[in-house]
Motif scaffolding. Structure first.
Motif, PDB file in Angstrom:
ATOM      1  N   GLU A  15      45.118  32.838  44.891  1.00 54.50           N
ATOM      2  CA  GLU A  15      46.214  32.953  44.313  1.00 54.50           C
ATOM      3  C   GLU A  15      47.431  33.130  45.872  1.00 54.50           C
ATOM      4  O   GLU A  15      46.468  33.791  46.456  1.00 54.50           O
ATOM      5  CB  GLU A  15      46.884  34.276  43.088  1.00 54.50           C
ATOM      6  CG  GLU A  15      46.268  35.439  43.759  1.00 54.50           C
ATOM      7  CD  GLU A  15      45.815  35.943  42.150  1.00 54.50           C
ATOM      8  OE1 GLU A  15      45.652  35.674  41.221  1.00 54.50           O
ATOM      9  OE2 GLU A  15      45.603  37.382  42.464  1.00 54.50           O
ATOM     10  N   GLN A  16      48.053  33.805  45.529  1.00 58.43           N
ATOM     11  CA  GLN A  16      49.736  34.337  46.518  1.00 58.43           C
ATOM     12  C   GLN A  16      48.478  35.582  47.154  1.00 58.43           C
ATOM     13  O   GLN A  16      47.973  36.410  46.324  1.00 58.43           O
ATOM     14  CB  GLN A  16      50.686  34.887  46.013  1.00 58.43           C
ATOM     15  CG  GLN A  16      51.561  33.102  46.318  1.00 58.43           C
ATOM     16  CD  GLN A  16      52.089  32.969  47.116  1.00 58.43           C
ATOM     17  OE1 GLN A  16      52.795  33.926  47.896  1.00 58.43           O
ATOM     18  NE2 GLN A  16      51.235  31.507  46.993  1.00 58.43           N
ATOM     19  N   GLY A  17      48.121  35.464  48.827  1.00 62.08           N
ATOM     20  CA  GLY A  17      47.734  36.245  49.451  1.00 62.08           C
ATOM     21  C   GLY A  17      46.008  36.955  49.450  1.00 62.08           C
ATOM     22  O   GLY A  17      45.649  37.738  49.527  1.00 62.08           O
ATOM     23  N   LEU A  18      45.491  35.596  48.274  1.00 61.76           N
ATOM     24  CA  LEU A  18      44.093  35.861  47.937  1.00 61.76           C
ATOM     25  C   LEU A  18      43.820  35.279  48.078  1.00 61.76           C
ATOM     26  O   LEU A  18      43.714  33.716  47.387  1.00 61.76           O
ATOM     27  CB  LEU A  18      43.966  36.485  46.352  1.00 61.76           C
ATOM     28  CG  LEU A  18      43.025  36.181  45.862  1.00 61.76           C
ATOM     29  CD1 LEU A  18      41.585  37.644  46.945  1.00 61.76           C
ATOM     30  CD2 LEU A  18      42.173  36.176  44.410  1.00 61.76           C
ATOM     31  N   VAL A  19      42.475  34.997  49.399  1.00 65.39           N
ATOM     32  CA  VAL A  19      41.927  34.127  50.059  1.00 65.39           C
ATOM     33  C   VAL A  19      40.043  34.111  49.248  1.00 65.39           C
ATOM     34  O   VAL A  19      39.821  35.050  49.205  1.00 65.39           O
ATOM     35  CB  VAL A  19      41.991  33.562  50.635  1.00 65.39           C
ATOM     36  CG1 VAL A  19      41.166  32.580  51.599  1.00 65.39           C
ATOM     37  CG2 VAL A  19      42.961  33.122  51.731  1.00 65.39           C
ATOM     38  N   GLN A  20      39.853  32.792  48.307  1.00 64.10           N
ATOM     39  CA  GLN A  20      38.069  33.245  48.461  1.00 64.10           C
ATOM     40  C   GLN A  20      36.978  32.314  49.459  1.00 64.10           C
ATOM     41  O   GLN A  20      37.885  31.786  49.663  1.00 64.10           O
ATOM     42  CB  GLN A  20      37.947  33.502  46.733  1.00 64.10           C
ATOM     43  CG  GLN A  20      38.350  34.661  46.423  1.00 64.10           C
ATOM     44  CD  GLN A  20      38.416  33.923  44.830  1.00 64.10           C
ATOM     45  OE1 GLN A  20      38.241  32.914  44.030  1.00 64.10           O
ATOM     46  NE2 GLN A  20      37.843  35.232  44.032  1.00 64.10           N
ATOM     47  N   VAL A  21      35.982  33.264  49.639  1.00 60.14           N
ATOM     48  CA  VAL A  21      35.145  32.758  50.143  1.00 60.14           C
ATOM     49  C   VAL A  21      33.604  32.745  49.567  1.00 60.14           C
ATOM     50  O   VAL A  21      33.414  33.545  48.649  1.00 60.14           O
ATOM     51  CB  VAL A  21      35.074  33.155  51.595  1.00 60.14           C
ATOM     52  CG1 VAL A  21      36.178  33.011  52.366  1.00 60.14           C
ATOM     53  CG2 VAL A  21      34.804  34.842  51.765  1.00 60.14           C
ATOM     54  N   ILE A  22      32.981  31.855  49.516  1.00 58.97           N
ATOM     55  CA  ILE A  22      30.928  32.081  48.832  1.00 58.97           C
ATOM     56  C   ILE A  22      30.805  32.987  50.209  1.00 58.97           C
ATOM     57  O   ILE A  22      30.576  32.420  51.659  1.00 58.97           O
ATOM     58  CB  ILE A  22      30.468  30.977  49.705  1.00 58.97           C
ATOM     59  CG1 ILE A  22      31.444  29.558  48.299  1.00 58.97           C
ATOM     60  CG2 ILE A  22      29.307  31.325  48.873  1.00 58.97           C
ATOM     61  CD1 ILE A  22      30.045  28.665  48.117  1.00 58.97           C
ATOM     62  N   ASP A  23      30.261  33.967  50.291  1.00 56.50           N
ATOM     63  CA  ASP A  23      29.292  35.173  50.985  1.00 56.50           C
ATOM     64  C   ASP A  23      28.173  34.376  51.617  1.00 56.50           C
ATOM     65  O   ASP A  23      26.628  34.748  50.042  1.00 56.50           O
ATOM     66  CB  ASP A  23      29.363  36.580  50.369  1.00 56.50           C
ATOM     67  CG  ASP A  23      28.314  37.257  51.292  1.00 56.50           C
ATOM     68  OD1 ASP A  23      28.000  36.942  52.507  1.00 56.50           O
ATOM     69  OD2 ASP A  23      28.673  38.684  50.815  1.00 56.50           O
ATOM     70  N   GLN A  24      27.828  34.186  52.288  1.00 62.50           N
ATOM     71  CA  GLN A  24      26.627  33.491  53.232  1.00 62.50           C
ATOM     72  C   GLN A  24      25.465  34.271  53.660  1.00 62.50           C
ATOM     73  O   GLN A  24      24.215  33.942  53.502  1.00 62.50           O
ATOM     74  CB  GLN A  24      26.942  32.513  54.284  1.00 62.50           C
ATOM     75  CG  GLN A  24      28.527  31.260  53.329  1.00 62.50           C
ATOM     76  CD  GLN A  24      28.330  29.953  54.733  1.00 62.50           C
ATOM     77  OE1 GLN A  24      26.735  29.927  55.754  1.00 62.50           O
ATOM     78  NE2 GLN A  24      29.682  29.605  54.753  1.00 62.50           N
ATOM     79  N   ARG A  25      26.086  35.589  54.108  1.00 63.13           N
ATOM     80  CA  ARG A  25      25.029  36.590  54.068  1.00 63.13           C
ATOM     81  C   ARG A  25      23.329  37.000  52.994  1.00 63.13           C
ATOM     82  O   ARG A  25      22.426  37.059  53.061  1.00 63.13           O
ATOM     83  CB  ARG A  25      25.247  37.610  53.782  1.00 63.13           C
ATOM     84  CG  ARG A  25      26.180  37.811  55.781  1.00 63.13           C
ATOM     85  CD  ARG A  25      26.951  39.475  55.543  1.00 63.13           C
ATOM     86  NE  ARG A  25      27.362  39.896  54.410  1.00 63.13           N
ATOM     87  CZ  ARG A  25      28.344  40.576  54.273  1.00 63.13           C
ATOM     88  NH1 ARG A  25      28.206  40.948  54.990  1.00 63.13           N
ATOM     89  NH2 ARG A  25      28.851  41.005  52.812  1.00 63.13           N
ATOM     90  N   HIS A  26      23.638  36.006  51.671  1.00 64.64           N
ATOM     91  CA  HIS A  26      22.783  36.221  50.883  1.00 64.64           C
ATOM     92  C   HIS A  26      22.087  35.216  49.934  1.00 64.64           C
ATOM     93  O   HIS A  26      21.307  35.282  49.017  1.00 64.64           O
ATOM     94  CB  HIS A  26      23.283  37.141  49.937  1.00 64.64           C
ATOM     95  CG  HIS A  26      24.284  38.784  50.536  1.00 64.64           C
ATOM     96  ND1 HIS A  26      23.439  40.141  50.507  1.00 64.64           N
ATOM     97  CD2 HIS A  26      25.171  39.137  49.558  1.00 64.64           C
ATOM     98  CE1 HIS A  26      23.780  40.894  51.254  1.00 64.64           C
ATOM     99  NE2 HIS A  26      25.213  40.543  51.112  1.00 64.64           N
ATOM    100  N   LEU A  27      22.475  33.819  50.688  1.00 65.42           N
ATOM    101  CA  LEU A  27      22.176  32.915  49.923  1.00 65.42           C
ATOM    102  C   LEU A  27      20.775  32.279  51.236  1.00 65.42           C
ATOM    103  O   LEU A  27      20.368  33.107  51.655  1.00 65.42           O
ATOM    104  CB  LEU A  27      22.923  31.728  50.706  1.00 65.42           C
ATOM    105  CG  LEU A  27      23.951  31.478  49.614  1.00 65.42           C
ATOM    106  CD1 LEU A  27      25.419  30.664  50.294  1.00 65.42           C
ATOM    107  CD2 LEU A  27      23.674  31.062  48.613  1.00 65.42           C
TER     108      LEU A  27
END
Ligand code: MRU
Length: 364
Positions: A15-27
């Motif tokens: 949404e406005q001002g919010l980007v999401q990512v998959i955190d690859q450090r814990h996969l």
């Protein structure tokens, strides 16, 4: 790509001002989604390798510029702070040229815009467009690269084609499809039998943790091997092709990729195994012609070598695996000179690792 039957990409604008990512450090142990709301968050995500892989680093930086503008509260002076943020983000990781490529593209698009609201709109548009293009480019790499696997399959009368890969140049390293994995997924989906040798890729184990997880999710047969195993497998005729990604490739075809790639290329040449690098054009540095001399090699913290990460008792844990006081050198990448590269697989087609052929890719 699918994760537990659900479709995912590695990064999205929520949404406005919010980007999401998959955190690859814990996969592959934990599937965690992180919120990015500031340019500092984007810097952190890239430098701490929450996100990683050359194309994804570029797309994250592009969204980082958008987040910079969303943080702004004043109509005055935002252009100056944008420049500061851009040069800060540029320093998050040195080797993948996609980072500078994405930031330059944003700065160019934002040039001449006076109003903050318009700049925000433009920056989001540019980031979304880069993301869309990187997805499409990876898909095309799959289309072009699959013919190489198909040919090997024909030569083997339909026996599984054994492909050795290093690090993670999969969908997790891009937005979707991956670069090195795109032809593999395409071959698998077309019913061509493939089997992937997955280098564990010390010290951060991107192969053992991420590539193996991706391939497993997609149902592609694979076997994880310790990093030093590839040479033996090639001598025994158990590898039909080496297929890796790249973080920066010179205009003359020298390929920088995760540390250890060069050794695989040497072994491949000695055993007449074809060695391919798959990359989008955003990974080609047109200003460099001598990769060994000029590509900056990232050196990371010693704790990545000294500690091994694993999963025990429901927790991701780190254990010391070296004498506590021994000095460590942690080089992140190496450069495979063009002479060891059979061909480059790009969204524009398969080409020789030579200036003339690479220049041509940019013409069409
Ligand atoms: O340090 P990393 O995990 O960012 O390194 C990634 C690689 O070396 C990949 O092979 C490369 O970025 C290709 S990405 C499709």
């Amino acid at each position: 790509m699918r994760v537990d039957q659900q479709d995912y990409q590695t990064i999205w604008h929520k949404e406005q001002g919010l980007v999401q990512v998959i955190d690859q450090r814990h996969l592959p142990f934990k599937f965690i989604i992180r919120d990015l709301t500031t340019h500092q968050d984007a810097y952190w995500a890239i430098s701490e390798m929450v996100v990683r892989g050359a194309p994804l680093i570029g797309v994250t930086a592009s969204f980082g510029i958008y987040l910079t503008l969303m943080e702004e509260r004043q109509e005055e002076g935002w252009q100056h702070r944008l420049k500061e943020s851009a040069s800060h983000l540029r320093r998050a990781r040195p080797t993948a040229v996609n980072l500078s490529f994405a930031i330059d593209q944003q700065l160019e698009a934002l040039q001449g815009i006076g109003r903050l609201e318009e700049a925000r709109r433009k920056a989001l548009e540019v980031a979304q467009e880069l993301k869309r293009r990187e997805i499409e480019n990876c898909r095309l790499i799959g289309e072009h690269g699959v013919s190489l696997i198909e040919e090997l399959s024909r030569q083997k009368n339909g026996e599984p084609v054994n492909i050795l890969t290093h690090c993670n140049a999969g969908w997790l390293a891009t937005v979707d499809y991956g670069t090195a994995t795109a032809p593999i997924y395409r071959a698998h989906d077309k019913g061509i039998p493939v089997h992937v040798w997955v280098d564990e890729t010390r010290p951060r184990n991107q192969g053992a943790r991420l590539t193996a997880w991706e391939l497993e999710q997609h149902g592609v047969p694979h076997t994880i091997i310790a990093d030093n195993t590839g040479g033996l497998l090639m001598q025994k005729g158990m590898v039909d092709m080496v297929l890796v990604g790249s973080d920066r490739t010179t205009i003359t075809g020298d390929v920088a990729n995760k540390i250890g790639t060069y050794l695989k290329a040497l072994a491949a040449k000695d055993n007449r195994v074809p060695f391919y690098a798959a990359l989008t054009l955003s990974t080609i540095d047109r200003n460099l012609s001598d990769g060994v001399r000029d590509i900056p090699i990232e050196q990371r913290h010693e704790r990545e070598v000294k500690y091994m990460q694993g999963y025990a008792n429901g927790h991701v844990q780190k254990v010391l695996i070296t004498p506590d006081n021994s000095p460590v050198a942690n080089y992140g990448f190496d450069v495979t000179p063009a002479g060891y590269v059979t061909a480059l697989i790009t969204e524009k087609g398969v080409c020789k690792p030579e200036k003339k052929a690479i220049d041509k890719l940019f013409e069409s």
